[in-house]
Design an enzyme around this catalytic site. Structure first.
Site, mmCIF file in Angstrom:
data_model
loop_
_atom_site.group_PDB
_atom_site.id
_atom_site.type_symbol
_atom_site.label_atom_id
_atom_site.label_comp_id
_atom_site.label_asym_id
_atom_site.label_seq_id
_atom_site.Cartn_x
_atom_site.Cartn_y
_atom_site.Cartn_z
ATOM 1 N N HIS A 48 0.836 -1.220 0.000
ATOM 2 C CA HIS A 48 0.000 0.000 0.000
ATOM 3 C C HIS A 48 0.865 1.263 0.000
ATOM 4 O O HIS A 48 0.439 2.313 0.458
ATOM 5 C CB HIS A 48 -0.954 0.033 1.200
ATOM 6 C CG HIS A 48 -1.645 -1.262 1.457
ATOM 7 N ND1 HIS A 48 -2.835 -1.614 0.849
ATOM 8 C CD2 HIS A 48 -1.280 -2.328 2.227
ATOM 9 C CE1 HIS A 48 -3.187 -2.823 1.258
ATOM 10 N NE2 HIS A 48 -2.265 -3.284 2.078
ATOM 11 N N SER A 90 15.502 21.133 -16.899
ATOM 12 C CA SER A 90 14.335 21.958 -17.159
ATOM 13 C C SER A 90 14.804 23.254 -17.796
ATOM 14 O O SER A 90 15.893 23.733 -17.493
ATOM 15 C CB SER A 90 13.619 22.241 -15.837
ATOM 16 O OG SER A 90 12.860 23.424 -15.931
ATOM 17 N N LYS A 128 16.851 21.248 -11.750
ATOM 18 C CA LYS A 128 16.128 20.009 -12.063
ATOM 19 C C LYS A 128 16.922 18.976 -12.843
ATOM 20 O O LYS A 128 17.699 19.296 -13.725
ATOM 21 C CB LYS A 128 14.874 20.340 -12.893
ATOM 22 C CG LYS A 128 13.833 21.131 -12.148
ATOM 23 C CD LYS A 128 13.058 20.266 -11.181
ATOM 24 C CE LYS A 128 12.237 19.251 -11.900
ATOM 25 N NZ LYS A 128 10.845 19.284 -11.547
ATOM 26 N N ASN A 148 15.404 15.477 -14.460
ATOM 27 C CA ASN A 148 14.149 14.720 -14.552
ATOM 28 C C ASN A 148 14.361 13.326 -15.149
ATOM 29 O O ASN A 148 15.129 13.178 -16.097
ATOM 30 C CB ASN A 148 13.138 15.479 -15.414
ATOM 31 C CG ASN A 148 12.776 16.808 -14.800
ATOM 32 O OD1 ASN A 148 12.712 16.948 -13.579
ATOM 33 N ND2 ASN A 148 12.566 17.802 -15.648
ATOM 34 N N GLU A 205 9.894 7.919 -17.437
ATOM 35 C CA GLU A 205 8.565 8.516 -17.640
ATOM 36 C C GLU A 205 8.036 8.206 -19.039
ATOM 37 O O GLU A 205 6.866 7.870 -19.217
ATOM 38 C CB GLU A 205 8.628 10.037 -17.443
ATOM 39 C CG GLU A 205 8.774 10.438 -15.986
ATOM 40 C CD GLU A 205 8.965 11.935 -15.837
ATOM 41 O OE1 GLU A 205 7.989 12.616 -15.546
ATOM 42 O OE2 GLU A 205 10.092 12.420 -16.025
ATOM 43 N N TYR A 211 -10.215 -13.912 -45.713
ATOM 44 C CA TYR A 211 -9.434 -12.668 -45.694
ATOM 45 C C TYR A 211 -10.327 -11.456 -45.932
ATOM 46 O O TYR A 211 -11.212 -11.470 -46.780
ATOM 47 C CB TYR A 211 -8.343 -12.698 -46.781
ATOM 48 C CG TYR A 211 -7.589 -11.379 -46.840
ATOM 49 C CD1 TYR A 211 -6.513 -11.135 -46.000
ATOM 50 C CD2 TYR A 211 -7.994 -10.369 -47.711
ATOM 51 C CE1 TYR A 211 -5.855 -9.914 -46.020
ATOM 52 C CE2 TYR A 211 -7.335 -9.143 -47.737
ATOM 53 C CZ TYR A 211 -6.262 -8.924 -46.880
ATOM 54 O OH TYR A 211 -5.624 -7.714 -46.895
HETATM 55 N N1 ARG Z 1 -1.691 -5.389 -48.540
HETATM 56 C C1 ARG Z 1 -2.545 -6.463 -48.194
HETATM 57 C C2 ARG Z 1 -2.520 -6.688 -46.691
HETATM 58 O O1 ARG Z 1 -1.725 -6.123 -46.058
HETATM 59 C C3 ARG Z 1 -2.119 -7.686 -48.910
HETATM 60 C C4 ARG Z 1 -3.206 -8.654 -49.166
HETATM 61 C C5 ARG Z 1 -4.188 -8.066 -50.079
HETATM 62 N N2 ARG Z 1 -5.089 -9.007 -50.585
HETATM 63 C C6 ARG Z 1 -6.146 -8.638 -51.273
HETATM 64 N N3 ARG Z 1 -6.889 -9.548 -51.716
HETATM 65 N N4 ARG Z 1 -6.453 -7.387 -51.480
HETATM 66 O O2 ARG Z 1 -3.296 -7.422 -46.154
#
Ligand code: ARG
Length: 465
Positions: free
Chosen positions: A164, A285, A291, A293, A298, A325
């Site tokens: 604490h 500073s 100072k 720092n 930090e 994707y």
């Molecule tokens: N520049 C894209 C990425 O970073 C690569 C893959 C892109 N694929 C696509 N079908 N547009 O993910």
């Protein structure tokens, strides 16, 4: 037009597109400004892919040789800073591929057989990240080594341990340093564990469904030193959990650095005066001439915010994505890059700074003598003389009250005074009431006794050798 026919994208994607992109949309969708950093991984991945295509009879030996030569030349161009990255070519993959075709002709157009940028980019990021994890592992070891040496040098230096942020019990400064060594050791373990899942091969998943070419994915994995092949094409191209895992491990490292920073900052303030940091890590500073720092700790504490922010960013990036994707994933790179850069710089700078840390034992000692830090030792003493712990606790509370009223530390009361609280108290009480007595008494595995600290130092040295 699919990616594999692409050599020059400066006009449009294909006959299918009737309008060009505006400059704003080009800028918005392009990643080459940052993903060019993946170039080496991209070329390494392409070389492994081409080698396998040739071995499988999908690519002629002649085309394979041309691709190898072309990619080698491109690597040299990039290294020499002579490669011209084109925004029109969107990303690192298309830039390199277009250049390859410029250099070696039709063979360049064959490289993308059985591959998509979707599995390509996932492979590149994994290869790149694997290398970075290895570097980070080395930096974590170096930081630990520095702290272990500080622990050894200061195993006998006593400071108040806090709970604490109130004085609790005396501890060894070496023990305090080794607490962080434990944290960084776990961080290193986490990085290694993450590496296993980073180091798997997406290539061969193609766009999302796999490919109709007879690829040998295991061969590519072996060439690339990967520990396995992603077993589901949809998963391979779409998940970035490996990046999130890394980012989370990185956030924990920064969290530990941040806690240490907080202590260094406190310890360096005039109110503690426990340590000095080397001048090279502090700033003055512009207005207050006196100072000095602790800017470096930090900033590290502050930069922890951005690394944790990147983790949140990546998690959020992933959460609503349907298989497989999506272009959202392009947004994984900047947070990852910044996480790696911030982490590596921080670890390097902390190793250097802590090597030059000066400890002020007198100030630590004076502070440890302030808050009745050995009160528990007096209670333990009474327990050893037959008093139940709860009663001993109560007796000592009375003694502390008296000492506080008199404005002295518990250890400064006379034997006569102490005896008024319990007749069992004898002259040997001062062995445990002293800071050294208290420290030496904690000679249990994981305890703060200097003997234990030295045992731990030896263990860490062997582990980090
Ligand atoms: N520049 C894209 C990425 O970073 C690569 C893959 C892109 N694929 C696509 N079908 N547009 O993910």
């Amino acid at each position: 037009m699919s990616d594999n026919q692409l050599a020059n994208k400066s006009q449009a994607w294909s006959a299918l597109f009737s309008e060009p992109m505006s400059d704003l949309v080009k800028r918005y969708t392009a990643s080459v400004g940052f993903d060019q950093r993946l170039w080496r991984a991209d070329i390494t991945g392409s070389l492994a892919h081409a080698e396998m295509l040739a071995a499988q009879g999908i690519l002629s030996a002649e085309d394979h040789a041309a691709i190898q030569r072309g990619l080698g030349e491109i690597a040299a161009e990039i290294e020499a800073g002579q490669f011209e990255w084109k925004l029109d070519l969107e990303d690192v993959h298309l830039n390199i591929e277009a250049r390859l075709t410029e250099r070696v002709g039709i063979a360049g157009k064959r490289l993308h057989t059985g591959r998509s940028r979707n599995d390509q980019v996932a492979t590149d990021v994994r290869l790149w990240l694997r290398g970075e994890i290895d570097e980070i592992g080395g930096l974590l070891s170096q930081l630990q080594r520095v702290m272990v040496e500080q622990a050894d040098r200061h195993a006998d230096v006593i400071l108040p341990g806090f709970t604490h942020l109130q004085v609790a019990q005396p501890v060894s400064f070496g023990h305090h340093m080794l607490a962080y060594v434990e944290m960084f050791a776990r961080d290193a373990e986490r990085m290694l564990d993450t590496r296993k899942r980073v180091n798997r091969l997406p290539l061969g998943a193609a766009a999302l469904a796999g490919t109709s070419y007879p690829l040998d994915r295991e061969r590519v994995a072996t060439t690339l030193g990967m520990e396995g092949v992603c077993q589901n094409s949809l998963d391979a191209v779409s998940d970035r959990d490996f990046a999130i895992e890394f980012s989370s491990a990185a956030a924990l490292v920064m969290l530990h650095v941040s806690r240490l920073s907080e202590e260094l900052i406190l310890w360096m303030s005039q109110n503690f005066g426990f340590i000095a940091l080397p001048d090279a890590f502090c700033t003055g500073s512009s207005i207050m001439p006196q100072k000095k720092n602790p800017d470096v700790p930090e900033l590290a504490r502050g930069k922890t915010g951005r690394v944790v922010g990147h983790l949140v960013g990546l998690v959020t990036l992933m959460k609503g994505q349907p298989l497989a994707y999506n272009k959202d994933n392009q947004e994984d790179k900047e947070p990852l890059f910044d996480t790696v850069d911030t982490l590596k710089d921080t670890l390097r700078i902390f190793a250097d700074m802590l090597a030059g840390l000066t400890v002020k034992p007198e100030a630590m000692r004076a502070a440890a003598l302030k808050g009745h830090a050995t009160a528990t030792d007096l209670a333990d003493y009474l327990v050893k003389k037959g008093l139940p712990f709860r009663d001993a606790h109560e007796v000592v509370a009375h003694a502390v009250k008296t000492a506080t009223q008199q404005g002295v530390d518990l250890a400064a009361l006379t034997l006569e005074q102490l005896k008024t609280f319990d007749a069992r108290i004898e002259a040997d009480v001062f062995d445990v009431l002293s800071l050294e007595g208290s420290l030496n008494a904690r000679n249990v595995l994981g305890g703060t006794a200097p003997a234990q600290v030295r045992t731990q130092v030896a263990r860490h040295r062997a582990r980090l050798a």
